[in-house]
Motif scaffolding. Structure first.
Motif, PDB file in Angstrom:
ATOM      1  N   ASP A   1       0.364  56.270  45.220  1.00  0.00           N
ATOM      2  CA  ASP A   1       1.533  56.145  45.448  1.00  0.00           C
ATOM      3  C   ASP A   1       1.732  56.287  47.036  1.00  0.00           C
ATOM      4  O   ASP A   1       2.365  55.710  47.801  1.00  0.00           O
ATOM      5  CB  ASP A   1       2.323  56.979  44.717  1.00  0.00           C
ATOM      6  N   ASP A   2       1.148  57.489  47.417  1.00  0.00           N
ATOM      7  CA  ASP A   2       1.330  57.701  48.971  1.00  0.00           C
ATOM      8  C   ASP A   2       0.401  56.854  49.817  1.00  0.00           C
ATOM      9  O   ASP A   2       0.660  56.698  50.991  1.00  0.00           O
ATOM     10  CB  ASP A   2       0.704  59.313  49.065  1.00  0.00           C
ATOM     11  N   ALA A   3      -0.775  56.418  49.446  1.00  0.00           N
ATOM     12  CA  ALA A   3      -1.488  55.546  50.099  1.00  0.00           C
ATOM     13  C   ALA A   3      -0.605  54.402  50.284  1.00  0.00           C
ATOM     14  O   ALA A   3      -0.624  53.599  51.698  1.00  0.00           O
ATOM     15  CB  ALA A   3      -2.936  55.207  49.333  1.00  0.00           C
ATOM     16  N   LEU A   4       0.245  53.672  49.520  1.00  0.00           N
ATOM     17  CA  LEU A   4       1.022  52.630  49.684  1.00  0.00           C
ATOM     18  C   LEU A   4       2.124  52.894  50.625  1.00  0.00           C
ATOM     19  O   LEU A   4       2.429  52.227  51.438  1.00  0.00           O
ATOM     20  CB  LEU A   4       1.499  52.187  48.478  1.00  0.00           C
ATOM     21  N   ARG A   5       2.706  53.961  50.435  1.00  0.00           N
ATOM     22  CA  ARG A   5       3.982  54.726  51.178  1.00  0.00           C
ATOM     23  C   ARG A   5       3.394  54.631  52.722  1.00  0.00           C
ATOM     24  O   ARG A   5       4.207  54.316  53.517  1.00  0.00           O
ATOM     25  CB  ARG A   5       4.169  55.906  50.664  1.00  0.00           C
ATOM     26  N   LEU A   6       2.246  55.383  52.628  1.00  0.00           N
ATOM     27  CA  LEU A   6       1.727  55.327  54.195  1.00  0.00           C
ATOM     28  C   LEU A   6       1.239  54.272  54.938  1.00  0.00           C
ATOM     29  O   LEU A   6       0.708  54.323  55.904  1.00  0.00           O
ATOM     30  CB  LEU A   6       0.813  56.764  54.283  1.00  0.00           C
ATOM     31  N   GLY A   7       1.177  52.934  54.114  1.00  0.00           N
ATOM     32  CA  GLY A   7       0.387  51.743  54.638  1.00  0.00           C
ATOM     33  C   GLY A   7      -0.997  51.763  54.713  1.00  0.00           C
ATOM     34  O   GLY A   7      -1.388  50.744  55.332  1.00  0.00           O
ATOM     35  N   HIS A   8      -1.547  52.456  53.923  1.00  0.00           N
ATOM     36  CA  HIS A   8      -3.012  52.414  53.756  1.00  0.00           C
ATOM     37  C   HIS A   8      -3.500  51.184  52.983  1.00  0.00           C
ATOM     38  O   HIS A   8      -4.767  50.921  52.874  1.00  0.00           O
ATOM     39  CB  HIS A   8      -3.700  53.617  53.162  1.00  0.00           C
ATOM     40  N   ALA A   9      -2.601  50.524  52.281  1.00  0.00           N
ATOM     41  CA  ALA A   9      -2.834  49.378  51.422  1.00  0.00           C
ATOM     42  C   ALA A   9      -1.832  48.473  51.422  1.00  0.00           C
ATOM     43  O   ALA A   9      -0.672  49.054  51.390  1.00  0.00           O
ATOM     44  CB  ALA A   9      -3.275  49.939  49.820  1.00  0.00           C
ATOM     45  N   GLY A  10      -1.669  47.481  51.576  1.00  0.00           N
ATOM     46  CA  GLY A  10      -0.744  46.371  51.608  1.00  0.00           C
ATOM     47  C   GLY A  10       0.207  46.374  50.776  1.00  0.00           C
ATOM     48  O   GLY A  10      -0.220  46.212  49.535  1.00  0.00           O
ATOM     49  N   PHE A  11       1.764  46.584  50.894  1.00  0.00           N
ATOM     50  CA  PHE A  11       2.392  46.411  49.984  1.00  0.00           C
ATOM     51  C   PHE A  11       3.804  45.904  50.545  1.00  0.00           C
ATOM     52  O   PHE A  11       4.306  46.314  51.385  1.00  0.00           O
ATOM     53  CB  PHE A  11       2.688  47.832  49.050  1.00  0.00           C
ATOM     54  N   GLY A  12       4.720  45.291  49.488  1.00  0.00           N
ATOM     55  CA  GLY A  12       5.881  44.711  49.800  1.00  0.00           C
ATOM     56  C   GLY A  12       6.993  45.678  49.691  1.00  0.00           C
ATOM     57  O   GLY A  12       7.145  46.488  48.773  1.00  0.00           O
ATOM     58  N   PHE A  13       7.818  46.211  50.809  1.00  0.00           N
ATOM     59  CA  PHE A  13       8.895  47.070  50.737  1.00  0.00           C
ATOM     60  C   PHE A  13      10.337  46.300  50.992  1.00  0.00           C
ATOM     61  O   PHE A  13      10.152  45.387  51.494  1.00  0.00           O
ATOM     62  CB  PHE A  13       8.754  48.487  51.831  1.00  0.00           C
TER      63      PHE A  13
ATOM     64  N   ALA B   1      13.721  56.570  43.346  1.00  0.00           N
ATOM     65  CA  ALA B   1      13.177  57.172  44.478  1.00  0.00           C
ATOM     66  C   ALA B   1      12.567  56.106  45.450  1.00  0.00           C
ATOM     67  O   ALA B   1      11.576  55.235  44.705  1.00  0.00           O
ATOM     68  CB  ALA B   1      12.205  58.301  44.442  1.00  0.00           C
ATOM     69  N   VAL B   2      13.373  55.479  46.138  1.00  0.00           N
ATOM     70  CA  VAL B   2      12.880  54.170  46.916  1.00  0.00           C
ATOM     71  C   VAL B   2      12.161  54.246  48.076  1.00  0.00           C
ATOM     72  O   VAL B   2      12.552  55.121  49.083  1.00  0.00           O
ATOM     73  CB  VAL B   2      14.048  53.132  47.096  1.00  0.00           C
ATOM     74  N   VAL B   3      11.166  53.718  48.402  1.00  0.00           N
ATOM     75  CA  VAL B   3      10.539  53.452  49.884  1.00  0.00           C
ATOM     76  C   VAL B   3      10.865  52.168  50.330  1.00  0.00           C
ATOM     77  O   VAL B   3      10.787  51.338  49.922  1.00  0.00           O
ATOM     78  CB  VAL B   3       8.950  53.716  49.679  1.00  0.00           C
ATOM     79  N   ASN B   4      11.566  52.459  51.607  1.00  0.00           N
ATOM     80  CA  ASN B   4      12.056  51.257  52.154  1.00  0.00           C
ATOM     81  C   ASN B   4      11.249  50.777  53.368  1.00  0.00           C
ATOM     82  O   ASN B   4      11.583  49.741  54.015  1.00  0.00           O
ATOM     83  CB  ASN B   4      13.540  51.488  52.941  1.00  0.00           C
ATOM     84  N   GLY B   5      10.117  51.360  53.852  1.00  0.00           N
ATOM     85  CA  GLY B   5       9.312  50.854  54.881  1.00  0.00           C
ATOM     86  C   GLY B   5       8.158  51.917  54.879  1.00  0.00           C
ATOM     87  O   GLY B   5       8.225  52.803  54.444  1.00  0.00           O
ATOM     88  N   VAL B   6       7.036  51.218  55.597  1.00  0.00           N
ATOM     89  CA  VAL B   6       5.818  52.123  55.773  1.00  0.00           C
ATOM     90  C   VAL B   6       6.112  53.447  56.349  1.00  0.00           C
ATOM     91  O   VAL B   6       6.696  53.375  57.358  1.00  0.00           O
ATOM     92  CB  VAL B   6       4.796  51.135  56.553  1.00  0.00           C
ATOM     93  N   ASN B   7       5.525  54.332  55.884  1.00  0.00           N
ATOM     94  CA  ASN B   7       5.572  55.594  56.467  1.00  0.00           C
ATOM     95  C   ASN B   7       7.084  56.164  56.439  1.00  0.00           C
ATOM     96  O   ASN B   7       7.196  57.083  57.149  1.00  0.00           O
ATOM     97  CB  ASN B   7       5.050  55.689  57.940  1.00  0.00           C
TER      98      ASN B   7
END
Length: 371
Positions: A43-55, A6-12
């Protein structure tokens, strides 16, 4: 090898299922077939952009599964072992050697670094695009490569489908009580937010002998469960002044400890306000919200403390077996927090977690697994 992830390709953006290439195993890594994994708020905090992470990225860090292969320098884990996965640590810095691996000097690069130390990717798309890893684990994948330090071996007669959340959310709650606050028997505590982390902390507070355990939430169903699991008092902050009620419960003294799991600015401030003189607050949510304090009024005059506690300041290889022991003895019924979802329903599970409908969603990646 090819894996389904299950891949997250960008913020939100939602999770999307893709076939990725899993890198070759390195000498100090373990390949695990994921049976089930919890979804953590982080996991959702990162996905939603609440903490910086590389997608793009494969998230997930509450995995449980079966070892498929071990690297050449791995000698205490073997193919077929059943394991729970937690965070990674280096094992050789001063903090690790002092028994505080959650303060590992390399913690961020190992768990938040996206790539291996040598710069190689854990996962790649067919066009060569590197896909970031999370917690050196990325359990939202059918197979994953992890560090030896990620791995906690468990007995094969335990149900792997419920064990994954022990590796982060539940361990964080328990460890914050035991290691961070070092709660004493007969003491009092307020737990703000009764999700998985808060309820784990609450059960640990009961085990530790706290005599006044106050659960605060906006969901009556969660407060009812809190009462069942050990809260002596519950407060619905939608219709009750929390500070006033805590003072009433404690005869105007306040509590010895507080934990905030919400990450909401006003609630984090409340975690200080409810404290007694010399009380200690632990804000442990992953949040993008700030907290404004007047250090004299909020800390100094009442000799209060606010402490940072990462991952419950735990040693996972010791803490997780202890939580399993508590569970077997009936003192830590964390399975009451869990609701199962097929892996394919990850977006629904995530939505249910964010809405408060589900306390701890667990994704089943291997529907053929049985104890």
């Amino acid at each position: 090898m090819k894996v389904k992830a299950a891949v997250v390709n960008g913020v939100n953006t939602n999770y999307s299922f893709e076939s990725l290439n899993l890198a070759e195993l390195q000498h100090d890594e373990v390949r695990v077939r994921i049976v089930a994994t919890g979804i953590c708020h982080s996991d959702d905090a990162l996905r939603l952009g609440h903490a910086g992470f590389g997608f793009p990225a494969v998230l997930g860090h509450e995995g449980a599964g079966i070892v498929e292969q071990v690297g050449s320098s791995v000698n205490h884990i073997a193919k077929g072992d059943h394991v729970v996965l937690a965070y990674a640590y280096c094992s050789h810095c001063n903090h690790c050697l002092e028994g505080i691996p959650a303060a590992c000097t390399d913690w961020l690069s190992l768990n938040w670094g996206s790539l291996r130390k040598d710069g190689s990717a854990f996962f790649t798309k067919d066009d060569g695009t590197a896909v970031s890893n999370f917690f050196h684990q990325s359990s939202f994948s059918t197979y994953t490569n992890v560090k030896v330090s990620n791995v906690i071996k468990v007995e094969k007669d335990l149900d792997l489908r419920i064990l994954g959340p022990l590796g982060c959310g539940l361990m964080t709650g328990v460890g914050t009580i035991v290691n961070g606050l070092q709660a004493k028997p007969g003491s009092s505590i307020v737990i703000l937010g009764t999700g998985a982390v808060g309820l784990a902390a609450m059960m640990a507070a009961k085990i530790a002998g706290c005599s006044t355990i106050i659960a605060v939430d906006i969901h009556d169903s969660r407060l009812a469960l809190s009462k069942e699991l050990g809260a002596t008092h519950t407060i619905n902050s939608k219709n009750t002044d929390v500070l006033e009620r805590v003072r009433e419960i404690t005869n105007q003294v306040g509590v010895n400890y507080s934990i905030d799991t919400t990450g909401i600015s006003d609630v984090m401030k409340l975690s200080l306000d409810v404290l007694a003189i010399r009380g200690v607050a632990a804000p442990i949510a992953v949040t993008n919200h700030d907290l404004v304090l007047n250090t004299l009024n909020d800390l100094v005059i009442s000799s209060k403390k606010m402490i940072g506690v990462l991952m419950g300041a735990t040693i996972p290889q010791l803490t997780i077996p202890k939580m399993i022991e508590f569970y077997k003895n009936g003192d830590f019924p964390f399975d009451k927090l869990i609701q199962f979802y097929p892996f394919e329903e990850i977006n629904q599970a995530s939505a249910d977690s964010l809405s408060g409908k589900t306390i701890k969603p667990v994704l089943i990646l291997d529907p053929n697994y049985s104890v």
